[in-house]
Scaffold this motif. Structure first.
Motif, PDB file in Angstrom:
ATOM      1  N   ARG A  72     -31.561 -78.169  51.722  1.00  0.00           N
ATOM      2  CA  ARG A  72     -32.373 -78.148  52.944  1.00  0.00           C
ATOM      3  C   ARG A  72     -31.861 -79.174  53.948  1.00  0.00           C
ATOM      4  O   ARG A  72     -31.708 -78.877  55.132  1.00  0.00           O
ATOM      5  CB  ARG A  72     -33.845 -78.401  52.591  1.00  0.00           C
ATOM      6  N   LYS A  73     -31.545 -80.377  53.464  1.00  0.00           N
ATOM      7  CA  LYS A  73     -31.061 -81.426  54.364  1.00  0.00           C
ATOM      8  C   LYS A  73     -29.698 -81.065  54.943  1.00  0.00           C
ATOM      9  O   LYS A  73     -29.436 -81.280  56.131  1.00  0.00           O
ATOM     10  CB  LYS A  73     -30.984 -82.769  53.626  1.00  0.00           C
ATOM     11  N   VAL A  74     -28.811 -80.518  54.104  1.00  0.00           N
ATOM     12  CA  VAL A  74     -27.484 -80.124  54.591  1.00  0.00           C
ATOM     13  C   VAL A  74     -27.628 -78.981  55.596  1.00  0.00           C
ATOM     14  O   VAL A  74     -27.005 -78.987  56.659  1.00  0.00           O
ATOM     15  CB  VAL A  74     -26.554 -79.735  53.419  1.00  0.00           C
ATOM     16  N   ARG A  75     -28.477 -78.019  55.275  1.00  0.00           N
ATOM     17  CA  ARG A  75     -28.709 -76.876  56.168  1.00  0.00           C
ATOM     18  C   ARG A  75     -29.221 -77.364  57.523  1.00  0.00           C
ATOM     19  O   ARG A  75     -28.754 -76.923  58.571  1.00  0.00           O
ATOM     20  CB  ARG A  75     -29.735 -75.950  55.510  1.00  0.00           C
ATOM     21  N   THR A  76     -30.187 -78.285  57.490  1.00  0.00           N
ATOM     22  CA  THR A  76     -30.739 -78.828  58.733  1.00  0.00           C
ATOM     23  C   THR A  76     -29.680 -79.582  59.516  1.00  0.00           C
ATOM     24  O   THR A  76     -29.551 -79.419  60.733  1.00  0.00           O
ATOM     25  CB  THR A  76     -31.937 -79.758  58.417  1.00  0.00           C
ATOM     26  N   ALA A  77     -28.894 -80.401  58.810  1.00  0.00           N
ATOM     27  CA  ALA A  77     -27.853 -81.189  59.486  1.00  0.00           C
ATOM     28  C   ALA A  77     -26.792 -80.304  60.118  1.00  0.00           C
ATOM     29  O   ALA A  77     -26.270 -80.610  61.192  1.00  0.00           O
ATOM     30  CB  ALA A  77     -27.209 -82.154  58.500  1.00  0.00           C
ATOM     31  N   LEU A  78     -26.474 -79.197  59.447  1.00  0.00           N
ATOM     32  CA  LEU A  78     -25.461 -78.289  59.979  1.00  0.00           C
ATOM     33  C   LEU A  78     -26.052 -77.305  60.979  1.00  0.00           C
ATOM     34  O   LEU A  78     -25.311 -76.593  61.654  1.00  0.00           O
ATOM     35  CB  LEU A  78     -24.790 -77.505  58.844  1.00  0.00           C
ATOM     36  N   GLY A  79     -27.400 -77.266  61.048  1.00  0.00           N
ATOM     37  CA  GLY A  79     -28.041 -76.301  61.927  1.00  0.00           C
ATOM     38  C   GLY A  79     -27.638 -74.890  61.544  1.00  0.00           C
ATOM     39  O   GLY A  79     -27.368 -74.054  62.389  1.00  0.00           O
ATOM     40  N   ALA A  80     -27.552 -74.662  60.228  1.00  0.00           N
ATOM     41  CA  ALA A  80     -26.944 -73.425  59.751  1.00  0.00           C
ATOM     42  C   ALA A  80     -27.870 -72.673  58.826  1.00  0.00           C
ATOM     43  O   ALA A  80     -28.764 -73.233  58.221  1.00  0.00           O
ATOM     44  CB  ALA A  80     -25.655 -73.760  59.008  1.00  0.00           C
ATOM     45  N   ASP A  81     -27.564 -71.373  58.699  1.00  0.00           N
ATOM     46  CA  ASP A  81     -28.261 -70.587  57.687  1.00  0.00           C
ATOM     47  C   ASP A  81     -27.604 -70.871  56.338  1.00  0.00           C
ATOM     48  O   ASP A  81     -26.515 -71.442  56.271  1.00  0.00           O
ATOM     49  CB  ASP A  81     -28.233 -69.094  58.036  1.00  0.00           C
ATOM     50  N   PRO A  82     -28.252 -70.496  55.232  1.00  0.00           N
ATOM     51  CA  PRO A  82     -27.748 -70.847  53.896  1.00  0.00           C
ATOM     52  C   PRO A  82     -26.324 -70.383  53.619  1.00  0.00           C
ATOM     53  O   PRO A  82     -25.588 -71.046  52.914  1.00  0.00           O
ATOM     54  CB  PRO A  82     -28.738 -70.154  52.955  1.00  0.00           C
ATOM     55  N   THR A  83     -25.896 -69.253  54.217  1.00  0.00           N
ATOM     56  CA  THR A  83     -24.532 -68.778  53.928  1.00  0.00           C
ATOM     57  C   THR A  83     -23.495 -69.695  54.531  1.00  0.00           C
ATOM     58  O   THR A  83     -22.434 -69.886  53.950  1.00  0.00           O
ATOM     59  CB  THR A  83     -24.320 -67.337  54.442  1.00  0.00           C
TER      60      THR A  83
END
Length: 199
Positions: A175-186
């Protein structure tokens, strides 16, 4: 039958109590994987020492290995993760340098295997910043799964954690990485796989 079956690490470890030279089989099986993992975490410079220390500690602690477990792989990754944890400041410093500049020894080992160097470099820069921001425990769980290809149970064994804790740390880290990247899970998965050297 003489000697342990090739796929049973517990038998090798048990036999090494009487014949210490048998422990070399585990080194032959897993040293390259441990070295790759350590190099991804800390760069090539530290990987030799981490690998050597992992197997030295394992050899000295082999009487405490749970021979009910067939594979020693999670145990060895757990030792390596502990050693890498002692270099936490160096790892975070390296990740932050990569996030800031896009150039770092660890970054080189990631990007030299990527297909699309420019987009991979950008992804690695953002990913490194996100990884640096994680707690050491969350980063261990995420990277043992993403880069060492361990299962939840193997990570739990490696880090002496309940499986539920592994799952919650992994979810939090993702979740934190996804938020930091502003990205969807893929995108997060693709970034981790690219950093892992796939492609």
């Amino acid at each position: 039958m003489t000697g342990p079956p090739r796929d049973d690490d517990a038998a090798v470890i048990s036999q090494s109590l009487e014949q210490p030279e048998m422990f070399a089989l585990l080194y032959d099986r897993y040293a390259a994987d441990i070295h790759r993992y350590a190099a991804r975490r800390l760069g090539e410079g530290a990987a030799d020492d981490i690998t050597a220390d992992t197997f030295l500690i394992a050899f000295r602690a082999r009487t405490r290995f749970d021979t009910g477990r067939e594979s020693a792989r999670p145990w060895l990754y757990g030792i390596a993760a502990n050693l890498i944890g002692k270099h936490r400041r160096a790892e975070v410093r390296g990740l932050r340098a990569l996030a800031r500049t896009g150039t770092d020894l660890v970054a080189e080992s990631w990007t030299e295997r990527a297909d699309h160097r420019v987009s991979a470099q950008a992804a690695h820069t953002e990913l490194a910043g996100a990884l640096a921001a994680l707690s050491a425990g969350d980063r261990h769980v995420l990277l043992l799964i993403a880069w060492a290809d361990l299962s939840y149970q193997e990570v739990a064994d490696a880090l002496s954690l309940p499986v539920g804790t592994v799952r919650s740390r992994l979810n939090r880290a993702r979740r934190k990485v996804r938020t930091a990247l502003g990205a969807d899970p893929t995108v997060v998965t693709d970034s981790l796989e690219a950093a892992h050297g796939h492609g």
